[in-house]
Design a protein around this motif. Structure first.
Motif, PDB file in Angstrom:
ATOM      1  N   SER A  95       0.853  -1.185   0.000  1.00 12.96           N
ATOM      2  CA  SER A  95       0.000   0.000   0.000  1.00 12.96           C
ATOM      3  C   SER A  95       0.890   1.237   0.000  1.00 12.96           C
ATOM      4  O   SER A  95       1.923   1.268   0.680  1.00 12.96           O
ATOM      5  CB  SER A  95      -0.886  -0.001   1.245  1.00 12.96           C
ATOM      6  OG  SER A  95      -1.655   1.180   1.310  1.00 12.96           O
ATOM      7  N   VAL A  96       0.501   2.249  -0.768  1.00 14.95           N
ATOM      8  CA  VAL A  96       1.309   3.471  -0.813  1.00 14.95           C
ATOM      9  C   VAL A  96       0.421   4.672  -1.085  1.00 14.95           C
ATOM     10  O   VAL A  96      -0.619   4.565  -1.743  1.00 14.95           O
ATOM     11  CB  VAL A  96       2.403   3.376  -1.900  1.00 14.95           C
ATOM     12  CG1 VAL A  96       1.811   3.472  -3.305  1.00 14.95           C
ATOM     13  CG2 VAL A  96       3.464   4.461  -1.718  1.00 14.95           C
ATOM     14  N   ALA A 146       5.806  11.579   1.231  1.00 13.94           N
ATOM     15  CA  ALA A 146       7.218  11.198   1.141  1.00 13.94           C
ATOM     16  C   ALA A 146       7.526  10.036   2.080  1.00 13.94           C
ATOM     17  O   ALA A 146       8.297   9.130   1.740  1.00 13.94           O
ATOM     18  CB  ALA A 146       8.105  12.399   1.466  1.00 13.94           C
ATOM     19  N   ASP A 147       6.939  10.040   3.263  1.00 14.37           N
ATOM     20  CA  ASP A 147       7.190   8.961   4.221  1.00 14.37           C
ATOM     21  C   ASP A 147       6.680   7.629   3.696  1.00 14.37           C
ATOM     22  O   ASP A 147       7.342   6.591   3.833  1.00 14.37           O
ATOM     23  CB  ASP A 147       6.517   9.283   5.560  1.00 14.37           C
ATOM     24  CG  ASP A 147       7.201  10.419   6.307  1.00 14.37           C
ATOM     25  OD1 ASP A 147       8.363  10.726   5.977  1.00 14.37           O
ATOM     26  OD2 ASP A 147       6.571  10.994   7.213  1.00 14.37           O
ATOM     27  N   MET A 178      10.080   1.980  -0.765  1.00 18.26           N
ATOM     28  CA  MET A 178      11.385   1.639  -1.340  1.00 18.26           C
ATOM     29  C   MET A 178      12.200   0.779  -0.383  1.00 18.26           C
ATOM     30  O   MET A 178      12.837  -0.207  -0.793  1.00 18.26           O
ATOM     31  CB  MET A 178      12.156   2.913  -1.694  1.00 18.26           C
ATOM     32  CG  MET A 178      11.459   3.827  -2.678  1.00 18.26           C
ATOM     33  SD  MET A 178      11.132   3.053  -4.290  1.00 18.26           S
ATOM     34  CE  MET A 178      10.005   4.277  -4.989  1.00 18.26           C
ATOM     35  N   ALA A 179      12.160   1.120   0.900  1.00 18.16           N
ATOM     36  CA  ALA A 179      12.905   0.341   1.888  1.00 18.16           C
ATOM     37  C   ALA A 179      12.363  -1.081   1.982  1.00 18.16           C
ATOM     38  O   ALA A 179      13.133  -2.048   2.082  1.00 18.16           O
ATOM     39  CB  ALA A 179      12.837   1.029   3.249  1.00 18.16           C
ATOM     40  N   SER A 180      11.051  -1.225   1.922  1.00 20.14           N
ATOM     41  CA  SER A 180      10.444  -2.549   1.988  1.00 20.14           C
ATOM     42  C   SER A 180      10.839  -3.403   0.788  1.00 20.14           C
ATOM     43  O   SER A 180      11.140  -4.598   0.927  1.00 20.14           O
ATOM     44  CB  SER A 180       8.920  -2.420   2.060  1.00 20.14           C
ATOM     45  OG  SER A 180       8.302  -3.688   2.060  1.00 20.14           O
ATOM     46  N   THR A 195       4.914  12.037  -8.785  1.00 13.53           N
ATOM     47  CA  THR A 195       6.093  11.651  -9.576  1.00 13.53           C
ATOM     48  C   THR A 195       7.369  12.220  -8.966  1.00 13.53           C
ATOM     49  O   THR A 195       8.397  11.537  -8.874  1.00 13.53           O
ATOM     50  CB  THR A 195       5.933  12.134 -11.029  1.00 13.53           C
ATOM     51  OG1 THR A 195       4.787  11.506 -11.605  1.00 13.53           O
ATOM     52  CG2 THR A 195       7.155  11.799 -11.868  1.00 13.53           C
ATOM     53  N   PHE A 196       7.310  13.478  -8.544  1.00 13.77           N
ATOM     54  CA  PHE A 196       8.452  14.117  -7.891  1.00 13.77           C
ATOM     55  C   PHE A 196       8.856  13.372  -6.617  1.00 13.77           C
ATOM     56  O   PHE A 196      10.035  13.045  -6.405  1.00 13.77           O
ATOM     57  CB  PHE A 196       8.095  15.575  -7.582  1.00 13.77           C
ATOM     58  CG  PHE A 196       8.942  16.227  -6.528  1.00 13.77           C
ATOM     59  CD1 PHE A 196      10.292  16.457  -6.733  1.00 13.77           C
ATOM     60  CD2 PHE A 196       8.375  16.627  -5.322  1.00 13.77           C
ATOM     61  CE1 PHE A 196      11.069  17.057  -5.756  1.00 13.77           C
ATOM     62  CE2 PHE A 196       9.143  17.226  -4.345  1.00 13.77           C
ATOM     63  CZ  PHE A 196      10.491  17.443  -4.557  1.00 13.77           C
TER      64      PHE A 196
END
Length: 245
Positions: A57-58, A63-64, A70-72, A114-115
């Motif tokens: 989920s995103v 940003a968080d 990405m870390a996951s 996108t940024f």
């Protein structure tokens, strides 16, 4: 298996073009993290590739949330190699009656999303070089009455892509855009199913038909693999030869 050993993160990856790209990347051997606000019906993809497909989920306006995504992905598969910024929304409305709420929604999801996806991806892609593919649209460069917000945000994405390519190239990160034309998926399918609208658009296709989602996905593979190792800052149009006016 052109993408074997690589890990791709795809926002908006559970339906439409995002899902088509996810399925093609998996077929080419990649590990895929499909991220979206809603899972939709992604279970069959997970069942087919239990070891290489993951659903997350995103919120692309956070940003968080993107940093955690990405870390996951790296923690699960060991790296992040390709990031496809595909999440987007479209809200109809001529300039004089387009609501500020819908304008802000498109700017927030399409452009700011996108940024923020790019910013979140850079620390992970720098580890061994990588690719960012920003999904634009043929409407970024063509006037469409009633689509001011969508056209404007997609046009901005294309310039953001070109600037990012220059800035991130020295870090080993290639940044390119993918601009589909009218595709028989999502909004394109709705157009095709509208007999009156389709009759007006049908003659604009050099190939006499709308595109297929898998044809866009094939272009996304090219931008992700070594065949495009010297392609940077380019927006690849996949529209079959589209005469707009």
């Amino acid at each position: 298996m052109r993408l074997a050993g690589r890990t791709a993160v795809i926002t908006g990856g559970t339906r439409g073009l995002g899902r088509a790209i996810a399925e093609r990347y998996l077929a080419e051997g990649a590990n895929v993290v499909a991220a979206a606000r809603s899972p939709y019906d992604f279970k069959e993809v997970l069942d087919l590739h239990p070891d290489r497909a993951r659903l997350e989920s995103v919120d692309v306006t956070s940003a968080d949330s993107l940093g955690a995504l990405m870390a996951s992905a790296r923690d699960c598969f060991g790296s992040v190699d390709v990031v496809v910024a595909n999440a987007g929304v479209s809200r109809d409305g001529r300039v004089e009656r387009l609501s500020e709420e819908h304008w802000q929604e498109m700017v927030g999801t399409n452009l700011t999303g996108t940024f923020l996806t790019t910013q979140a991806a850079v620390p992970f892609l720098k580890e061994r070089g990588g690719r960012i593919i920003n999904v634009s649209s043929s409407m970024a460069t063509r006037v469409a009455v009633g689509a001011a917000g969508y056209c404007a945000t997609k046009a901005a994405i294309e310039m953001f892509t070109k600037v990012s390519a220059i800035e991130l190239g020295p870090k080993g990160i290639l940044v390119n855009g993918l601009a589909p034309g009218i595709i028989d998926e999502g909004m394109g399918r709705a157009l095709k199913n509208n007999d009156k609208a389709w009759e007006a658009y049908r003659t604009r296709f050099a190939l006499g038909r709308a595109g297929r989602a898998e044809e866009v996905a094939a272009a996304a593979v090219f931008l992700a693999d070594e065949a495009s190792s010297y392609v940077n800052g380019h927006v690849l149009e996949v529209n079959g030869g589209l005469l707009w006016a």
